[in-house]
Scaffold this motif. Structure first.
Motif, PDB file in Angstrom:
ATOM      1  N   PRO A 128      -1.261  10.274 -55.797  1.00  0.00           N
ATOM      2  CA  PRO A 128      -1.167   9.958 -57.227  1.00  0.00           C
ATOM      3  C   PRO A 128      -0.980  11.193 -58.107  1.00  0.00           C
ATOM      4  O   PRO A 128      -0.342  11.124 -59.165  1.00  0.00           O
ATOM      5  CB  PRO A 128      -2.498   9.266 -57.527  1.00  0.00           C
ATOM      6  N   ALA A 129      -1.509  12.332 -57.657  1.00  0.00           N
ATOM      7  CA  ALA A 129      -1.403  13.561 -58.455  1.00  0.00           C
ATOM      8  C   ALA A 129       0.043  14.028 -58.592  1.00  0.00           C
ATOM      9  O   ALA A 129       0.374  14.787 -59.505  1.00  0.00           O
ATOM     10  CB  ALA A 129      -2.243  14.672 -57.831  1.00  0.00           C
ATOM     11  N   GLU A 130       0.933  13.572 -57.705  1.00  0.00           N
ATOM     12  CA  GLU A 130       2.335  13.990 -57.751  1.00  0.00           C
ATOM     13  C   GLU A 130       3.048  13.476 -59.000  1.00  0.00           C
ATOM     14  O   GLU A 130       4.097  14.007 -59.377  1.00  0.00           O
ATOM     15  CB  GLU A 130       3.074  13.508 -56.504  1.00  0.00           C
ATOM     16  N   THR A 131       2.498  12.461 -59.635  1.00  0.00           N
ATOM     17  CA  THR A 131       3.158  11.920 -60.826  1.00  0.00           C
ATOM     18  C   THR A 131       3.248  12.952 -61.939  1.00  0.00           C
ATOM     19  O   THR A 131       4.148  12.890 -62.774  1.00  0.00           O
ATOM     20  CB  THR A 131       2.406  10.684 -61.359  1.00  0.00           C
ATOM     21  N   ARG A 132       2.337  13.925 -61.958  1.00  0.00           N
ATOM     22  CA  ARG A 132       2.335  14.918 -63.034  1.00  0.00           C
ATOM     23  C   ARG A 132       3.555  15.824 -62.995  1.00  0.00           C
ATOM     24  O   ARG A 132       3.867  16.494 -63.986  1.00  0.00           O
ATOM     25  CB  ARG A 132       1.068  15.760 -62.969  1.00  0.00           C
ATOM     26  N   ASP A 133       4.241  15.859 -61.845  1.00  0.00           N
ATOM     27  CA  ASP A 133       5.423  16.708 -61.724  1.00  0.00           C
ATOM     28  C   ASP A 133       6.716  15.977 -62.064  1.00  0.00           C
ATOM     29  O   ASP A 133       7.789  16.583 -62.051  1.00  0.00           O
ATOM     30  CB  ASP A 133       5.536  17.242 -60.290  1.00  0.00           C
ATOM     31  N   VAL A 134       6.638  14.685 -62.351  1.00  0.00           N
ATOM     32  CA  VAL A 134       7.851  13.877 -62.519  1.00  0.00           C
ATOM     33  C   VAL A 134       7.958  13.328 -63.940  1.00  0.00           C
ATOM     34  O   VAL A 134       6.993  12.798 -64.495  1.00  0.00           O
ATOM     35  CB  VAL A 134       7.875  12.711 -61.502  1.00  0.00           C
ATOM     36  N   THR A 135       9.140  13.465 -64.495  1.00  0.00           N
ATOM     37  CA  THR A 135       9.492  12.883 -65.791  1.00  0.00           C
ATOM     38  C   THR A 135      10.619  11.889 -65.554  1.00  0.00           C
ATOM     39  O   THR A 135      11.566  12.183 -64.808  1.00  0.00           O
ATOM     40  CB  THR A 135       9.955  13.968 -66.776  1.00  0.00           C
ATOM     41  N   VAL A 136      10.539  10.715 -66.152  1.00  0.00           N
ATOM     42  CA  VAL A 136      11.553   9.689 -65.921  1.00  0.00           C
ATOM     43  C   VAL A 136      12.323   9.361 -67.192  1.00  0.00           C
ATOM     44  O   VAL A 136      11.845   9.573 -68.311  1.00  0.00           O
ATOM     45  CB  VAL A 136      10.932   8.395 -65.354  1.00  0.00           C
ATOM     46  N   ALA A 137      13.520   8.829 -66.981  1.00  0.00           N
ATOM     47  CA  ALA A 137      14.335   8.268 -68.061  1.00  0.00           C
ATOM     48  C   ALA A 137      14.342   6.757 -67.858  1.00  0.00           C
ATOM     49  O   ALA A 137      14.588   6.285 -66.751  1.00  0.00           O
ATOM     50  CB  ALA A 137      15.749   8.829 -68.013  1.00  0.00           C
ATOM     51  N   GLU A 138      14.066   6.026 -68.934  1.00  0.00           N
ATOM     52  CA  GLU A 138      13.950   4.570 -68.842  1.00  0.00           C
ATOM     53  C   GLU A 138      14.811   3.907 -69.894  1.00  0.00           C
ATOM     54  O   GLU A 138      14.840   4.342 -71.051  1.00  0.00           O
ATOM     55  CB  GLU A 138      12.486   4.174 -69.031  1.00  0.00           C
ATOM     56  N   ALA A 139      15.523   2.857 -69.501  1.00  0.00           N
ATOM     57  CA  ALA A 139      16.346   2.072 -70.438  1.00  0.00           C
ATOM     58  C   ALA A 139      16.171   0.601 -70.123  1.00  0.00           C
ATOM     59  O   ALA A 139      16.237   0.200 -68.953  1.00  0.00           O
ATOM     60  CB  ALA A 139      17.819   2.465 -70.320  1.00  0.00           C
ATOM     61  N   ASP A 140      15.941  -0.209 -71.149  1.00  0.00           N
ATOM     62  CA  ASP A 140      15.737  -1.646 -70.959  1.00  0.00           C
ATOM     63  C   ASP A 140      14.654  -1.930 -69.924  1.00  0.00           C
ATOM     64  O   ASP A 140      14.757  -2.876 -69.138  1.00  0.00           O
ATOM     65  CB  ASP A 140      17.044  -2.314 -70.518  1.00  0.00           C
ATOM     66  N   GLY A 141      13.627  -1.084 -69.906  1.00  0.00           N
ATOM     67  CA  GLY A 141      12.531  -1.302 -68.978  1.00  0.00           C
ATOM     68  C   GLY A 141      12.817  -0.889 -67.550  1.00  0.00           C
ATOM     69  O   GLY A 141      11.988  -1.113 -66.661  1.00  0.00           O
ATOM     70  N   GLN A 142      13.995  -0.285 -67.310  1.00  0.00           N
ATOM     71  CA  GLN A 142      14.381   0.127 -65.968  1.00  0.00           C
ATOM     72  C   GLN A 142      14.459   1.648 -65.881  1.00  0.00           C
ATOM     73  O   GLN A 142      14.963   2.299 -66.800  1.00  0.00           O
ATOM     74  CB  GLN A 142      15.753  -0.466 -65.594  1.00  0.00           C
ATOM     75  N   VAL A 143      13.980   2.207 -64.776  1.00  0.00           N
ATOM     76  CA  VAL A 143      14.092   3.648 -64.550  1.00  0.00           C
ATOM     77  C   VAL A 143      15.537   3.976 -64.188  1.00  0.00           C
ATOM     78  O   VAL A 143      16.092   3.422 -63.234  1.00  0.00           O
ATOM     79  CB  VAL A 143      13.151   4.103 -63.423  1.00  0.00           C
ATOM     80  N   VAL A 144      16.159   4.856 -64.982  1.00  0.00           N
ATOM     81  CA  VAL A 144      17.567   5.205 -64.749  1.00  0.00           C
ATOM     82  C   VAL A 144      17.752   6.690 -64.417  1.00  0.00           C
ATOM     83  O   VAL A 144      18.874   7.155 -64.260  1.00  0.00           O
ATOM     84  CB  VAL A 144      18.441   4.839 -65.969  1.00  0.00           C
TER      85      VAL A 144
END
Length: 208
Positions: free
Chosen positions: A91-107
């Motif tokens: 779970p700690a790995e999430t701190r290294d990731v940034t996501v782009a989201e559109a219409d509720g979907q990860v793009v």
């Protein structure tokens, strides 16, 4: 992105190795505790606004599918991984990731982590993965993710942000160059991919 230890090493937007482990690579069709990336909404030239936000554990399946969808020998030195592979092993790995989201979907997403687990290299972070869904490309999403990666690295006190990208990943290399990354080295014919030898290109961004 770099043969880096861990996670894997670095799209890097460059070459990319999946979130489950292996090298870091960035793909385009390209532990220290850090402050989470702030949420930011942008409106690309597509039908839906795109939000840039920190990843959460529930994003794992969508991120694994994105890795699967954007794979090719042009962007990755490893074989295609399953669409249902585990993206976050901790779970700690999430701190290294940034996501782009559109219409509720990860793009799209970008992963930033320490380039090495050494005190003497604590000032260096690496882009250890970058991917943008085909339908979201050409909208500036990759550049916004790179901007977010830079912000994360600066917040962590880094002086340099590095990555590795396959020489065949022309689109990612152009994106990195436009964002200020410079080529610092080339490992000639470092990989034999789909019957041809491919260079591994090392790039870096000066954060000072």
């Amino acid at each position: 992105m770099v043969p880096a230890p861990g996670r894997g090493p670095a799209a890097s937007p460059g070459r990319k190795i999946p979130g489950r482990g292996g090298g870091s690579r960035v793909r385009l069709r390209e532990a220290t505790t850090a402050p989470a990336a702030s949420e930011e909404t942008i409106t690309p030239t597509g039908p839906a606004p795109v939000t840039i936000r920190p990843a959460v554990l529930d994003d794992g399946p969508a991120l694994a599918l994105l890795d699967h969808r954007t794979w090719s020998w042009t962007v990755s030195p490893v074989s295609r991984w399953p669409a249902d592979a585990e993206f976050f092993t901790d779970p700690a790995e999430t701190r290294d990731v940034t996501v782009a989201e559109a219409d509720g979907q990860v793009v799209g997403y970008v992963r930033v982590r320490p380039a090495m687990r050494l005190d003497s290299a604590a000032h260096v972070q690496e882009v250890a993965g970058l991917a943008v869904a085909p339908e979201a490309q050409g909208r500036g999403v990759g550049r916004r993710l790179l901007d977010a990666a830079r912000s994360v690295a600066v917040e962590r006190g880094a002086r340099r942000l590095t990555l590795r990208v396959l020489s065949t990943n022309v689109r990612a290399r152009a994106l990195y160059a436009a964002a200020g990354y410079q080529v610092e080295g080339v490992l000639k014919e470092h990989f034999l991919l789909d019957g041809r030898y491919v260079d591994d290109v090392l790039m870096a961004l000066d954060l000072t």
